[in-house]
Design an enzyme around this catalytic site. Structure first.
Site, PDB file in Angstrom:
ATOM      1  CD  GLU A   1      -7.494  -2.556   0.831  1.00  0.00           C
ATOM      2  OE1 GLU A   1      -6.074  -3.535   0.728  1.00  0.00           O
ATOM      3  OE2 GLU A   1      -6.825  -2.423   2.623  1.00  0.00           O
TER       4      GLU A   1
ATOM      5  CD  GLU B   1      -3.358   0.197  -1.124  1.00  0.00           C
ATOM      6  OE1 GLU B   1      -3.736  -1.110  -0.592  1.00  0.00           O
ATOM      7  OE2 GLU B   1      -4.433   0.535  -0.966  1.00  0.00           O
TER       8      GLU B   1
HETATM    9  C1  BG6 Z   1      -3.868  -1.985   2.240  1.00  0.00           C
HETATM   10  C2  BG6 Z   1      -4.090  -0.339   2.710  1.00  0.00           C
HETATM   11  O1  BG6 Z   1      -4.241  -2.462   3.094  1.00  0.00           O
HETATM   12  O2  BG6 Z   1      -2.266  -2.320   2.498  1.00  0.00           O
HETATM   13  C3  BG6 Z   1      -2.788   0.283   2.608  1.00  0.00           C
HETATM   14  O3  BG6 Z   1      -4.883   0.287   1.160  1.00  0.00           O
HETATM   15  C4  BG6 Z   1      -2.023  -0.354   3.217  1.00  0.00           C
HETATM   16  O4  BG6 Z   1      -3.613   1.659   3.259  1.00  0.00           O
HETATM   17  C5  BG6 Z   1      -1.612  -1.525   1.988  1.00  0.00           C
HETATM   18  O5  BG6 Z   1      -0.432   0.362   3.325  1.00  0.00           O
HETATM   19  C6  BG6 Z   1      -0.480  -2.137   2.891  1.00  0.00           C
HETATM   20  O6  BG6 Z   1      -0.601  -2.704   4.374  1.00  0.00           O
HETATM   21  P1  BG6 Z   1       0.297  -2.033   5.470  1.00  0.00           P
HETATM   22  O7  BG6 Z   1      -0.022  -2.534   6.766  1.00  0.00           O
HETATM   23  O8  BG6 Z   1       1.714  -3.405   4.663  1.00  0.00           O
HETATM   24  O9  BG6 Z   1       0.745  -0.547   5.493  1.00  0.00           O
END
Ligand code: BG6
Length: 479
Positions: A184, A378
């Protein structure tokens, strides 16, 4: 090329995604040095530290640091990878902790114990027929070099990063084909300490510092792409964007312009990484904000000649923009990105808007723009899971979320998008990046641990585990 437009391609990379800083723990083991995330406490100070607004370079007494133990993947990766294999994973996205390889970031030679650790991890994946997909830097820059050189605002970081890349490309060239340079990368604008080890003093021109740091990361990314191609013939190197289409709140052209500006704030990074140059709109933005990026003599050439092979992105939700102050005041939360509340969408328990169709739209937009393979690295629903008395976890809400997103991916493929893989986030519960919580869970596998760090760390399969196994088994036909 996938000629069967209504199906996932035969070799589609189904898997899951993790990051060292949120799952490994063992934060001082095996010679590892401290990283930015090791200094992000749980609780109210977390955000300020991530933003570079609190100046700390060592753990503070009385704070709880969830990354120090995380879910102990450092010691349990074999057991966890076996569970991923049971679900039928074709790939697993992990990140290498930079400070396991170069504990302070500027050593001349890499730390053998760290290299060996990932050798074992990759061997374990390969043994199960799981293709490693590796993020080179996922929110964890070594503190040693931040202390000495001040973070990515210093051009020296390009060399430190490339030194690190050389060590891992050389070592893992026969094991890893898929690489992503920075997780990201656009997060640098929002969480500059976590993203790039950048801290601010009062009176600093923050935008200037953020964009100069971003420029260094973009150069490092281009040179790493070049290096990977030289050291590992056939390697695929990707960028990684925190994506999500930005809708205009209304058809007022000013809202539409606003939405476009917001999109470009993020797409700027990928425009450079994928098209190889600063786009006109970015030059205008920099000019009008008095930001002057120091370019090295060969930087333009470096960016132009070393673009990425695929577009990796995370997608949790869409965003929305408006110029109307009354609308803007009704802001909702989001993945670090504050966004206008879209009245057509439901939100998660953490206020993230849920929009599967937005994934199809995002994928189409990215493909239209870049014409390169896309990899959704993701996606997922952060939710509270409550085990039943018999220990089962019936996470139907997660199944519903993921199922709708997989259907949206199928639609995108039918639209002609070249989608090569899908790795839902936190395929085993891990520490939340934004909040440091454990109770914000994404996994198909439950980990017994709470927000305060209590629990046995035992693993158990949720209902979604069996659902995802079926999805993979049927190559996305049964969702
Ligand atoms: C993304 C990141 O922003 O979202 C991860 O690459 C992160 O590292 C994921 O964990 C989910 O976000 P969060 O804040 O719910 O863990």
């Amino acid at each position: 090329m996938n000629n069967n437009f209504n199906k996932f391609p035969e070799n589609f990379l189904w898997g899951g995604a993790l990051a060292a800083n949120q799952c490994e723990g063992g934060y001082k083991e095996g010679g590892k040095g401290l990283t930015t995330v090791d200094l992000c406490p749980a609780g109210e100070n977390r955000r300020k530290v991530m933003e570079g607004k609190i100046d700390i370079l060592k753990p503070v007494d009385g704070e709880y640091y969830p990354s120090h133990e995380s879910i102990d993947f450092y010691h349990r990766f074999r057991e966890d990878i076996a569970l991923f294999a049971e679900m039928g994973f074709k790939c697993l996205r992990i990140s290498i902790a930079w400070s396991r390889i170069f504990p302070n970031g500027d050593e001349e030679t890499p730390n053998e114990e760290g290299l060996k650790f990932y050798d074992e991890m990759f061997d374990e994946m390969i043994k199960h027929g799981i293709e490693p997909v590796v993020t080179i830097c996922h929110f964890d820059t070594p503190i040693g070099i931040i202390e000495k050189f001040g973070g990515w605002k210093n051009r020296k970081f390009v060399d430190f990063y490339l030194n690190y890349c050389k060590a891992i490309f050389t070592r893992y060239k026969n094991k890893v084909k898929y690489w992503m340079t920075f997780n990201e990368i656009n997060m640098i604008l929002h969480l500059p300490f976590m993203g790039a080890g950048v801290r601010f003093d009062e009176g600093d021109n923050e935008l200037q510092i953020k964009y100069q740091s971003a420029h260094h990361e973009l150069i490092a990314s281009a040179l790493a792409t070049k290096m990977a191609h030289e050291i590992i013939p056939g390697s695929m190197v990707g960028c990684m964007l925190a994506a999500g289409v930005t809708y205009a709140y209304s058809c007022n052209p000013e809202d539409v312009q606003k939405a476009m500006d917001k999109e470009r704030e993020n797409l700027f990074f990928i425009d450079v990484q994928s098209r190889g140059e600063y786009p006109g709109y970015a030059k205008r933005f920099l000019r009008e904000n008095g930001i002057e990026i120091v370019f090295g003599e060969k930087d333009e050439e470096i960016l132009k000649n070393n673009t990425v092979d695929f577009i990796g992105f995370s997608y949790y939700s869409s965003r929305c923009a408006s110029v109307n102050p009354e609308v803007v005041n009704g802001k909702t939360a989001g993945n670090v990105f504050k966004t206008v509340r879209n009245p057509y969408l439901k939100v998660s328990e953490w206020g993230w808007q849920i929009d599967p169709l937005g994934l199809r739209i995002t994928a189409n937009q990215l493909y239209d723009r870049y014409q390169k393979p896309l990899f959704i690295v993701e996606n997922g629903l952060g939710a509270v899971d409550t085990p039943e008395e018999d220990g089962t976890i019936n996470d139907d809400y997660r199944i519903e979320y993921l199922s709708e997103h997989v259907k949206a991916m199928k639609e995108a493929i039918a639209d002609g998008v070249d989608l090569i893989g899908y790795t839902p986030w936190g395929c085993i519960d891990l520490v939340s990046a934004s909040t440091g919580e454990m109770k914000k869970r994404y996994g198909f596998i439950y980990v017994d641990k709470d927000n305060e760090g209590n629990g046995t760390l035992n693993r158990s399969k949720k209902k979604s585990f069996y659902w995802y196994k079926k999805v993979i088994e049927t190559n996305g036909e049964e969702v």
